[in-house]
Enzyme design. Structure first.
Site, PDB file in Angstrom:
ATOM      1  N   SER A   1      -3.570 -13.508  49.973  1.00 59.05           N
ATOM      2  CA  SER A   1      -2.285 -13.286  50.398  1.00 59.05           C
ATOM      3  C   SER A   1      -1.941 -11.482  49.981  1.00 59.05           C
ATOM      4  CB  SER A   1      -1.120 -13.742  49.414  1.00 59.05           C
ATOM      5  OG  SER A   1      -1.296 -13.493  48.302  1.00 59.05           O
ATOM      6  N   GLY A   2      -2.790 -10.552  50.795  1.00 63.85           N
ATOM      7  CA  GLY A   2      -2.913  -8.865  50.968  1.00 63.85           C
ATOM      8  C   GLY A   2      -2.263  -8.626  51.956  1.00 63.85           C
TER       9      GLY A   2
ATOM     10  N   HIS B   1     -13.868   6.157  44.502  1.00 66.65           N
ATOM     11  CA  HIS B   1     -12.322   7.189  44.489  1.00 66.65           C
ATOM     12  C   HIS B   1     -12.191   7.903  43.592  1.00 66.65           C
ATOM     13  CE1 HIS B   1      -8.483   8.633  44.545  1.00 66.65           C
ATOM     14  NE2 HIS B   1      -8.066   7.518  45.668  1.00 66.65           N
TER      15      HIS B   1
ATOM     16  N   LYS C   1      -4.871 -16.939  45.305  1.00 67.88           N
ATOM     17  CA  LYS C   1      -6.012 -17.693  44.231  1.00 67.88           C
ATOM     18  C   LYS C   1      -5.214 -17.143  42.652  1.00 67.88           C
ATOM     19  CE  LYS C   1      -9.773 -14.195  43.605  1.00 67.88           C
ATOM     20  NZ  LYS C   1     -11.209 -14.029  42.761  1.00 67.88           N
TER      21      LYS C   1
ATOM     22  N   THR D   1      -3.555  -4.462  48.188  1.00 62.19           N
ATOM     23  CA  THR D   1      -2.234  -3.999  48.907  1.00 62.19           C
ATOM     24  C   THR D   1      -1.147  -3.930  47.836  1.00 62.19           C
ATOM     25  OG1 THR D   1      -2.923  -5.504  51.290  1.00 62.19           O
ATOM     26  CG2 THR D   1      -1.018  -4.664  50.124  1.00 62.19           C
TER      27      THR D   1
ATOM     28  N   LEU E   1      -5.180   0.123  55.212  1.00 62.51           N
ATOM     29  CA  LEU E   1      -4.297  -0.438  55.411  1.00 62.51           C
ATOM     30  C   LEU E   1      -3.323  -0.654  56.426  1.00 62.51           C
ATOM     31  CD1 LEU E   1      -1.583   0.396  53.135  1.00 62.51           C
ATOM     32  CD2 LEU E   1      -2.742  -1.254  52.900  1.00 62.51           C
TER      33      LEU E   1
ATOM     34  N   HIS F   1     -13.738   1.626  44.804  1.00 60.16           N
ATOM     35  CA  HIS F   1     -12.331   1.334  44.728  1.00 60.16           C
ATOM     36  C   HIS F   1     -11.934   0.739  46.196  1.00 60.16           C
ATOM     37  CE1 HIS F   1      -8.697   2.843  45.770  1.00 60.16           C
ATOM     38  NE2 HIS F   1      -9.016   3.644  47.369  1.00 60.16           N
TER      39      HIS F   1
ATOM     40  N   ARG G   1     -15.305   5.125  54.367  1.00 61.32           N
ATOM     41  CA  ARG G   1     -13.631   5.241  54.366  1.00 61.32           C
ATOM     42  C   ARG G   1     -12.819   6.682  54.507  1.00 61.32           C
ATOM     43  NH1 ARG G   1      -8.509   3.932  52.564  1.00 61.32           N
ATOM     44  NH2 ARG G   1      -9.373   3.168  50.654  1.00 61.32           N
TER      45      ARG G   1
ATOM     46  N   ARG H   1     -13.502  11.835  50.547  1.00 63.11           N
ATOM     47  CA  ARG H   1     -14.282  11.258  48.908  1.00 63.11           C
ATOM     48  C   ARG H   1     -14.931  10.892  48.600  1.00 63.11           C
ATOM     49  NH1 ARG H   1      -9.611   6.477  49.048  1.00 63.11           N
ATOM     50  NH2 ARG H   1      -8.196   7.918  49.598  1.00 63.11           N
TER      51      ARG H   1
ATOM     52  N   GLU I   1      -3.856  13.443  53.491  1.00 64.39           N
ATOM     53  CA  GLU I   1      -5.265  13.376  51.962  1.00 64.39           C
ATOM     54  C   GLU I   1      -6.315  13.835  52.810  1.00 64.39           C
ATOM     55  OE1 GLU I   1      -4.020   9.090  51.605  1.00 64.39           O
ATOM     56  OE2 GLU I   1      -2.708   9.022  50.227  1.00 64.39           O
TER      57      GLU I   1
ATOM     58  N   GLU J   1      -9.919  -5.827  54.230  1.00 66.17           N
ATOM     59  CA  GLU J   1     -11.512  -5.508  53.319  1.00 66.17           C
ATOM     60  C   GLU J   1     -12.135  -6.122  53.456  1.00 66.17           C
ATOM     61  OE1 GLU J   1     -10.072  -3.343  49.605  1.00 66.17           O
ATOM     62  OE2 GLU J   1     -11.595  -3.043  49.317  1.00 66.17           O
TER      63      GLU J   1
ATOM     64  N   GLY K   1      -0.169   5.368  51.022  1.00 68.85           N
ATOM     65  CA  GLY K   1      -0.357   4.947  52.434  1.00 68.85           C
ATOM     66  C   GLY K   1      -0.560   5.187  53.675  1.00 68.85           C
TER      67      GLY K   1
ATOM     68  N   GLN L   1      -0.865   2.883  46.998  1.00 66.25           N
ATOM     69  CA  GLN L   1      -0.252   3.963  46.125  1.00 66.25           C
ATOM     70  C   GLN L   1       0.051   4.989  47.900  1.00 66.25           C
ATOM     71  OE1 GLN L   1      -1.483   5.600  43.058  1.00 66.25           O
ATOM     72  NE2 GLN L   1      -1.274   4.059  41.596  1.00 66.25           N
TER      73      GLN L   1
HETATM   74  P1  FAD Z   1      -5.958  -7.646  49.985  1.00 68.31           P
HETATM   75  O1  FAD Z   1      -5.136  -7.374  49.405  1.00 68.31           O
HETATM   76  O2  FAD Z   1      -7.444  -7.345  48.528  1.00 68.31           O
HETATM   77  O3  FAD Z   1      -5.625  -9.726  49.002  1.00 68.31           O
HETATM   78  C1  FAD Z   1      -6.551 -10.467  49.093  1.00 68.31           C
HETATM   79  C2  FAD Z   1      -5.719 -11.715  48.597  1.00 68.31           C
HETATM   80  O4  FAD Z   1      -6.722 -12.447  48.844  1.00 68.31           O
HETATM   81  C3  FAD Z   1      -5.538 -11.631  47.813  1.00 68.31           C
HETATM   82  O5  FAD Z   1      -3.991 -12.387  47.466  1.00 68.31           O
HETATM   83  C4  FAD Z   1      -6.286 -12.545  46.932  1.00 68.31           C
HETATM   84  O6  FAD Z   1      -5.999 -13.061  45.631  1.00 68.31           O
HETATM   85  C5  FAD Z   1      -6.218 -12.942  47.635  1.00 68.31           C
HETATM   86  N1  FAD Z   1      -8.105 -13.681  47.095  1.00 68.31           N
HETATM   87  C6  FAD Z   1      -9.258 -13.212  47.016  1.00 68.31           C
HETATM   88  N2  FAD Z   1     -10.185 -14.164  46.885  1.00 68.31           N
HETATM   89  C7  FAD Z   1      -9.420 -15.548  47.003  1.00 68.31           C
HETATM   90  C8  FAD Z   1     -10.679 -16.752  47.250  1.00 68.31           C
HETATM   91  N3  FAD Z   1     -11.043 -17.412  46.899  1.00 68.31           N
HETATM   92  N4  FAD Z   1      -9.015 -17.959  47.391  1.00 68.31           N
HETATM   93  C9  FAD Z   1      -7.604 -17.638  47.585  1.00 68.31           C
HETATM   94  N5  FAD Z   1      -7.444 -16.421  47.703  1.00 68.31           N
HETATM   95  C10 FAD Z   1      -7.929 -15.480  47.371  1.00 68.31           C
HETATM   96  N6  FAD Z   1      -5.421   1.641  51.378  1.00 68.31           N
HETATM   97  C11 FAD Z   1      -4.637   2.235  52.397  1.00 68.31           C
HETATM   98  O7  FAD Z   1      -5.235   3.027  53.323  1.00 68.31           O
HETATM   99  N7  FAD Z   1      -3.839   3.316  51.339  1.00 68.31           N
HETATM  100  C12 FAD Z   1      -3.987   3.554  50.064  1.00 68.31           C
HETATM  101  O8  FAD Z   1      -2.956   4.623  49.812  1.00 68.31           O
HETATM  102  C13 FAD Z   1      -4.178   2.458  49.537  1.00 68.31           C
HETATM  103  N8  FAD Z   1      -3.895   3.021  48.130  1.00 68.31           N
HETATM  104  C14 FAD Z   1      -5.240   1.756  47.484  1.00 68.31           C
HETATM  105  C15 FAD Z   1      -4.964   2.284  46.016  1.00 68.31           C
HETATM  106  C16 FAD Z   1      -5.348   0.796  45.468  1.00 68.31           C
HETATM  107  C17 FAD Z   1      -4.874   1.438  43.559  1.00 68.31           C
HETATM  108  C18 FAD Z   1      -6.677   0.167  45.590  1.00 68.31           C
HETATM  109  C19 FAD Z   1      -6.824  -1.023  44.405  1.00 68.31           C
HETATM  110  C20 FAD Z   1      -6.540   0.155  46.799  1.00 68.31           C
HETATM  111  C21 FAD Z   1      -6.085   0.853  47.684  1.00 68.31           C
HETATM  112  N9  FAD Z   1      -5.860   1.353  48.854  1.00 68.31           N
HETATM  113  C22 FAD Z   1      -5.404   1.461  50.138  1.00 68.31           C
HETATM  114  C23 FAD Z   1      -6.835   0.143  49.652  1.00 68.31           C
HETATM  115  C24 FAD Z   1      -5.936  -1.444  50.360  1.00 68.31           C
HETATM  116  O9  FAD Z   1      -5.233  -1.518  50.059  1.00 68.31           O
HETATM  117  C25 FAD Z   1      -7.016  -2.648  50.624  1.00 68.31           C
HETATM  118  O10 FAD Z   1      -7.882  -2.226  51.541  1.00 68.31           O
HETATM  119  C26 FAD Z   1      -6.238  -3.513  51.759  1.00 68.31           C
HETATM  120  O11 FAD Z   1      -4.868  -3.190  50.970  1.00 68.31           O
HETATM  121  C27 FAD Z   1      -6.897  -4.972  51.415  1.00 68.31           C
HETATM  122  O12 FAD Z   1      -6.192  -5.933  52.429  1.00 68.31           O
HETATM  123  P2  FAD Z   1      -6.536  -7.307  53.184  1.00 68.31           P
HETATM  124  O13 FAD Z   1      -5.206  -8.298  52.625  1.00 68.31           O
HETATM  125  O14 FAD Z   1      -7.699  -6.848  53.402  1.00 68.31           O
HETATM  126  O15 FAD Z   1      -6.760  -7.584  51.087  1.00 68.31           O
HETATM  127  C1  SIN Z   2      -5.126   7.105  47.082  1.00 70.24           C
HETATM  128  O1  SIN Z   2      -3.554   6.346  47.255  1.00 70.24           O
HETATM  129  O2  SIN Z   2      -5.415   7.947  47.172  1.00 70.24           O
HETATM  130  C2  SIN Z   2      -5.778   5.958  47.887  1.00 70.24           C
HETATM  131  C3  SIN Z   2      -6.120   5.845  49.478  1.00 70.24           C
HETATM  132  C4  SIN Z   2      -6.945   5.527  50.398  1.00 70.24           C
HETATM  133  O3  SIN Z   2      -7.574   4.310  49.336  1.00 70.24           O
HETATM  134  O4  SIN Z   2      -7.063   5.442  51.248  1.00 70.24           O
END
Ligand code: FAD
Ligand code: SIN
Length: 547
Positions: A22-23, A249, A44, A52, A397, A356, A391, A295, A126, A380, A58, A56
């Site tokens: 649920s990201g 990071h 989970k 997600t 995002l 990261h 990346r 990075r 950035e 991701e 964007g 921070q």
């Molecule tokens: P996620 O958002 O990680 O969601 C994964 C989901 O899967 C979660 O809900 C988790 O609980 C669930 N899950 C995992 N395993 C299981 C399982 N076995 N069963 C059920 N559920 C499960 N990217 C940018 O582009 N810009 C930014 O500014 C940025 N800043 C960031 C800052 C931080 C601190 C971090 C950690 C990352 C950042 N990133 C950024 C990277 C970006 O946030 C992620 O790559 C992106 O949000 C991933 O989205 P997603 O939906 O693929 O996964």
């Molecule tokens: C950050 O805000 O520095 C994270 C950006 C990213 O991971 O893309």
């Protein structure tokens, strides 16, 4: 002491779409697919806990007249160090403005320009971006996106949400013993609170499980980032690519009271400078883009400063922007630092690099389809070819949103004929050992420590080999526990962590060059004798437990 209780099995539930995670990727896919069919959304933990939520900086997107799609494409290709798939990069960058408009329509309140009117967004800067192009919601972009999408999805009549349900294994025809062409038909999942297992069957199964930062001792990622999707897919016989490209990071807060807190690259984008323990600026001597160099370059330079000085961190100095600006532009970072006694308007911020982002993952095409029919991977967890070997900031995002949209459209067009499969119950045998927690905690610590020490920012072949040897023993021990004990969420996560650690090391050992995020002292340059290639790993499907 043994506990003889065995968890029970709930009858299979059937949906059109079974979405795990649920990201941004999972929620956006679920929202779009609910217009066409029934959706099960499993997550989970706390539903909004995800990478997600903590984003921070964007979302990178071309929105300004002095920018162009071509510039964003070229910046992405340059960061990717020869491994991006250019058609994928073009497709995702070009789709950016459309999906961002959709997010705005759904209610994401991207920060507007102070002097602007209507939808004129404030665009952040950035590293690696040749223009200002980062849309943000102050410095808590991900939290805003999560909230808007979760509210929409959770209240949709065709979505059934299952918080606290953890996917454990993919169910495939081959794993059930059918000779027909293989296909994924759903998942087995564990309800954390009760220990019950259930099968969720779907025409389409979608892994949106995010990354694997928890494989490393120091990470910006929350606890849910244990690489479950990659590990499940690999065990089911789906190819995995480019796991050696783990992005570190450069700037996570270094403070004993702060766990996993990122100091956004946007702070450097707005003029923050890096200082070593002697208070000297060091990035000027390293790269023409100084603090906004790619990075991997900044992270390696910080690591070198830390090693050289013996001081545990470097410092990020943004004091010159003044308190009024800092509280407005970076309210979350300002408040978090203040909560641990650090006034960033008065003091430089102690920072260290941390794991990261996972640039590799489950191999997909540019609609999120994996090579296993019926299985999709987005966000991701997937390797589409967009990020290549490194990346670009704020491109993930963007990728998660665009690929969720593309996969939802593609999946809606593909209807599989329903199969009359008699699904075996998950084999419930097993006991819970009273010292299971201790063994799990010990293995967990050992994996994360050895990955940090031997498979970190700067690698050597001998350290990688040592890591693999240690992991062999750990994996055998965990597999034995998995086969003989009743399942707990901790054991499932530990197992996935161990499998993913092996994949990172195996990919790293296969790449005999340095490229992008993979820097190995034995081969310090890119291999110029052949075109850049993906590292792809595959194995025969592992039988399901008890079969
Ligand atoms: P996620 O958002 O990680 O969601 C994964 C989901 O899967 C979660 O809900 C988790 O609980 C669930 N899950 C995992 N395993 C299981 C399982 N076995 N069963 C059920 N559920 C499960 N990217 C940018 O582009 N810009 C930014 O500014 C940025 N800043 C960031 C800052 C931080 C601190 C971090 C950690 C990352 C950042 N990133 C950024 C990277 C970006 O946030 C992620 O790559 C992106 O949000 C991933 O989205 P997603 O939906 O693929 O996964
Ligand atoms: C950050 O805000 O520095 C994270 C950006 C990213 O991971 O893309």
């Amino acid at each position: 002491m043994m506990d003889d209780s065995t968890p029970s099995f709930q009858a299979a539930r059937e949906f059109d779409f079974v979405v795990v995670g649920s990201g941004l990727a999972g929620l956006f896919f679920a929202w779009k697919s609910a217009q066409r069919g029934t959706v099960a959304l499993l997550t989970k933990g706390n539903p909004q806990e995800s990478n997600t939520r903590y984003a921070q900086g964007g979302i990178a997107c071309v929105m300004s007249p002095d920018d162009s799609l071509e510039l964003h494409i070229q910046d992405t290709l340059l960061a990717g160090a020869g491994l991006c798939k250019e058609p994928v990069v073009r497709t995702i960058v070009e789709a950016g403005p459309g999906v961002v408009r959709e997010l705005v329509e759904l209610g994401v309140p991207f920060t507007a320009r102070e002097s602007g009117e209507g939808d004129e967004f404030d665009l952040g800067r950035e590293g690696g971006h040749s223009r200002r192009r980062i849309l943000h919601v102050d410095d808590a972009t991900g939290e805003a996106i999560e909230k808007v999408l979760w509210d929409r999805v959770a209240s949709h009549p065709r979505v059934s949400v299952f918080p606290g349900w953890m996917a454990v294994e993919l169910i495939t025809l081959r794993r059930l013993g059918f000779d027909a062409q293989d296909r994924c038909i759903g998942i087995y999942a564990l309800e954390r609170a009760t220990g019950k297992m259930a099968a969720f069957l779907g025409q389409h199964t979608v892994l949106a499980t995010g990354g694997c930062g928890k494989t490393y001792l120091y990470t910006s990622n929350p606890d849910v980032a244990t690489g479950d999707g990659v590990a499940m897919a690999f065990r089911a016989g789906v190819p995995i690519a480019n796991m050696e490209f783990i992005q570190f990071h450069p700037t996570c807060l270094y403070h004993p009271a702060a766990k996993n807190f990122l100091i956004s690259e946007a702070v450097r984008g707005e003029g923050g400078i890096l200082l070593n323990a002697q208070g000297q600026r060091f990035m000027e001597a390293v790269h023409p883009l100084k603090e906004l160099a790619p990075r991997d370059v900044v992270a390696r330079a910080i690591e070198a400063e830390i090693k050289k000085s013996g001081h545990p961190c470097v410092y990020l100095d943004i004091r010159h922007k003044g308190r009024a600006y800092l509280t407005k532009r970076f309210p979350t970072i300002y408040a978090k630092c203040l909560s641990v006694g650090l006034d960033i308007a008065e003091e430089p911020i102690p920072v260290v690099p941390a794991a990261h982002y996972q640039c590799g993952g489950i191999v997909t095409d540019w609609e999120g389809r994996t090579p296993l029919p019926g299985l999709w991977a987005i966000g991701e967890v997937a390797c589409t070819g967009f990020h290549g070997a490194n990346r670009l900031a704020s491109n993930s995002l963007l990728e998660a949103a665009v690929m969720a949209d593309r996969a939802a459209r593609a999946a809606q067009k593909e209807q599989a004929s329903r199969l009359a499969v008699t699904l075996p119950e998950w084999d419930p045998r097993g006991k819970t050992l009273s010292d299971e927690r201790l063994i799990i905690a010990q293995n967990w610590r050992e994996i994360r420590q050895l990955m940090w020490d031997y498979v970190g920012i700067v690698r050597t072949v001998s350290r990688l080999q040592r890591a693999r040897q240690r992991l062999n023993g750990i994996v055998s021990e965990i597999e034995e526990m998995f086969e003989s004990q009743s399942l707990t969420a901790d054991l499932v996560e530990l197992r996935n962590l161990a499998w993913v650690a092996c994949l990172i090391v195996d990919c790293a050992l296969s790449r005999r060059e340095s490229r992008g995020l993979h820097y190995v002292l034995d081969y310090p340059e890119p291999d110029a004798t052949r075109p850049p290639q993906d590292t792809v790993l595959w194995r025969e499907p592992l039988p399901l437990r008890g079969r």
